[in-house]
Design an enzyme around this catalytic site. Structure first.
Site, mmCIF file in Angstrom:
data_model
loop_
_atom_site.group_PDB
_atom_site.id
_atom_site.type_symbol
_atom_site.label_atom_id
_atom_site.label_comp_id
_atom_site.label_asym_id
_atom_site.label_seq_id
_atom_site.Cartn_x
_atom_site.Cartn_y
_atom_site.Cartn_z
ATOM 1 N N SER A 139 20.238 10.863 31.079
ATOM 2 C CA SER A 139 20.439 11.854 30.329
ATOM 3 C C SER A 139 18.749 11.531 29.634
ATOM 4 O O SER A 139 18.907 11.845 28.558
ATOM 5 C CB SER A 139 21.879 10.765 29.567
ATOM 6 N N PHE B 98 18.268 14.996 20.369
ATOM 7 C CA PHE B 98 18.606 17.027 20.036
ATOM 8 C C PHE B 98 19.979 16.504 19.355
ATOM 9 O O PHE B 98 20.811 16.873 19.647
ATOM 10 C CB PHE B 98 18.486 16.806 21.315
ATOM 11 N N HIS C 266 32.699 21.186 16.374
ATOM 12 C CA HIS C 266 32.038 22.694 16.754
ATOM 13 C C HIS C 266 31.113 21.602 18.372
ATOM 14 O O HIS C 266 30.350 21.768 18.116
ATOM 15 C CB HIS C 266 30.900 22.912 16.192
ATOM 16 N N GLY C 267 31.698 22.093 19.203
ATOM 17 C CA GLY C 267 30.744 21.935 20.513
ATOM 18 C C GLY C 267 30.700 23.305 21.096
ATOM 19 O O GLY C 267 29.600 23.365 21.150
ATOM 20 N N SER C 268 31.929 23.198 21.581
ATOM 21 C CA SER C 268 31.501 24.504 22.587
ATOM 22 C C SER C 268 31.303 25.367 21.648
ATOM 23 O O SER C 268 30.842 26.700 22.188
ATOM 24 C CB SER C 268 33.086 25.215 23.667
ATOM 25 N N CYS D 264 17.465 26.073 25.076
ATOM 26 C CA CYS D 264 17.011 23.898 25.540
ATOM 27 C C CYS D 264 18.082 23.140 26.340
ATOM 28 O O CYS D 264 17.959 23.160 27.615
ATOM 29 C CB CYS D 264 16.860 23.374 24.081
ATOM 30 N N LEU E 256 36.437 3.846 50.151
ATOM 31 C CA LEU E 256 36.537 1.046 49.958
ATOM 32 C C LEU E 256 37.271 1.095 49.520
ATOM 33 O O LEU E 256 37.731 -0.071 49.188
ATOM 34 C CB LEU E 256 35.046 2.221 48.376
ATOM 35 N N GLY E 257 38.638 1.296 48.980
ATOM 36 C CA GLY E 257 39.423 0.816 48.761
ATOM 37 C C GLY E 257 39.009 0.415 47.521
ATOM 38 O O GLY E 257 38.911 0.720 47.113
ATOM 39 N N GLU F 94 26.256 19.500 27.820
ATOM 40 C CA GLU F 94 25.562 21.263 28.368
ATOM 41 C C GLU F 94 26.656 21.695 28.702
ATOM 42 O O GLU F 94 26.137 22.955 30.008
ATOM 43 C CB GLU F 94 24.703 20.656 29.498
#
Length: 396
Positions: free
Chosen positions: A103, A141, A148-150, A250, A350-351, A375
């Site tokens: 990231s 960025f 407001h995300g999507s 972007c 792996l339990g 994203e």
């Protein structure tokens, strides 16, 4: 029989022979990034994750710059000019160590540097890109907001004219690198449409409080951006784009890196499961010798290497200038979803040990819950593909 005797041996690490599709330079870049991640991240990342911090982020950024990993698919200004496939291979190796490290690189190169490189003035490029490519300056960025995300078109951050200058006000949320960045690319509403601004983070009125109490991407810096009447010169605006096509292009570039990166997290969990299955004994023999465990490993391998092959295909399309945003959505939707399933299946092998930071599985699984959302959420990519398949817009 004579022909089969010439076949290469089966490679459990590369069962489809995907490495045969790579050029020597591709392999060299991959190996360089892998060696760096193994030496500089893997021995320490569990502790960083447990502490919820990335204390050496500035040092890591300079080292990543030194190996050409920052803005590596961009040309000029100190950038490596690598191919899309080479950039993807780097993302895979970085996320094999930790999603937070990938990231850091994605936001630096595919979002902040990419925006300046594609839409900035020559002065903006000369001022920022060489220092960002070297890791001297970290970038962030600013698009997502608390409400407001999507739906970035609804953003409330606003830039108004003040003579020849701009005054920027608003808030951004969930911003990787925010509190350590020297420059922020911030998107805002204006009277003439959505515009991007190059904002030095030492500007009066700019602050970036770090977000705490995360249970995912803990070895990563995540911040809020607060812009309180930040005054910027007229030439702070990115001159070559108006509207959402700027930030969305972007995001498409960053999503492409995620298509590869998610497979890195999946690979690490798969390898941990294979190693564990070979050595963990129950009922008098290694659990890898039981049919149910082998079925799990086989299914994990199939999805892992299908995902890598998909990423490689999209990379070749990007290098040929033929990669569409819908195809990036295809890759992000599939690969992150399958990576999470691989991590969860590895945890079952792996339990109880699967939840321990002595192993990488739970760390990668929780990180991927964030990668699944940022994203573009699963639902948004499903709707992108649904519209492309039917010609009907279900967003509204």
């Amino acid at each position: 029989m004579a022909a089969s005797s010439k076949l290469p041996p089966f490679d459990p690490a590369d069962p489809l022979g995907i490495d045969d599709l790579l050029e020597p330079e591709d392999l060299a870049i991959r190996d360089t990034v892998r060696s760096w991640a193994v030496d500089r991240v893997e021995p320490f990342v569990a502790e960083w994750y447990e502490r919820g911090e990335l204390p050496v982020i500035r040092e890591l950024a300079r080292e990543l710059g030194a190996i050409g990993a920052l803005g590596m698919s961009l040309d000029g200004y100190g950038c490596a000019g690598a191919s899309a496939v080479q950039y993807g291979l780097a993302c895979l190796e970085l996320e094999a160590a930790d999603s937070g490290i990938r990231s850091l690189v994605s936001v630096q190169g595919s979002l902040a540097m990419y925006a300046i490189h594609r839409f900035g003035s020559e002065e903006q490029k000369q001022t920022w890109l060489p220092r960002m490519a070297s890791g001297e300056v970290i970038g962030c960025f600013g698009l997502t907001e608390p409400d407001h995300g999507s739906d970035p078109a609804g953003m409330r951050t606003y830039a108004k004219r003040d003579g020849s200058d701009w005054v920027l006000s608003g808030r951004k949320m969930w911003i990787t690198n925010g509190s350590v960045a020297g420059v922020a690319v911030v998107w805002a509403q204006t009277d003439g449409g959505i515009r991007g601004f190059v904002v030095p983070t030492d500007s009066t009125g700019f602050s970036a409080p770090e977000i705490k109490h995360k249970w995912s991407l803990r070895a990563s810096v995540t911040s809020e951006l607060v812009l309180d009447e930040v005054s910027l010169p007229g030439d702070a605006v990115l001159p070559e784009v108006v509207g959402l096509k700027g930030p969305l292009s972007c995001l498409s570039h960053a999503r492409y890196g995620i298509v590869w990166g998610a497979m890195g997290a999946a690979r690490t969990c798969f390898e941990a499961a294979v190693d564990y299955a070979r050595t963990r004994e129950q009922f008098g023999r290694p659990i890898g010798g039981f049919q149910l465990t082998q079925a799990k490993l086989a299914d994990m391998a199939v999805e892992l290497h299908k995902g890598i092959l998909l990423a490689h295909h999209l990379g070749r399309r990007m290098d040929a200038g033929r990669l569409r945003p819908e195809q990036v959505s295809f890759g992000k939707l599939n690969n992150v979803r399958e990576a999470i399933e691989i991590c969860r299946t590895a945890r079952t092998i792996l339990g109880a040990n699967g939840i321990s930071l002595e192993y990488p599985v739970m760390r990668h699984a929780t990180n991927l819950e964030s990668v699944l959302t940022y994203e573009g959420t699963v639902e948004m990519h499903q709707l992108v593909l649904g519209k492309a398949l039917t010609g009907l817009d279900a967003f509204r």
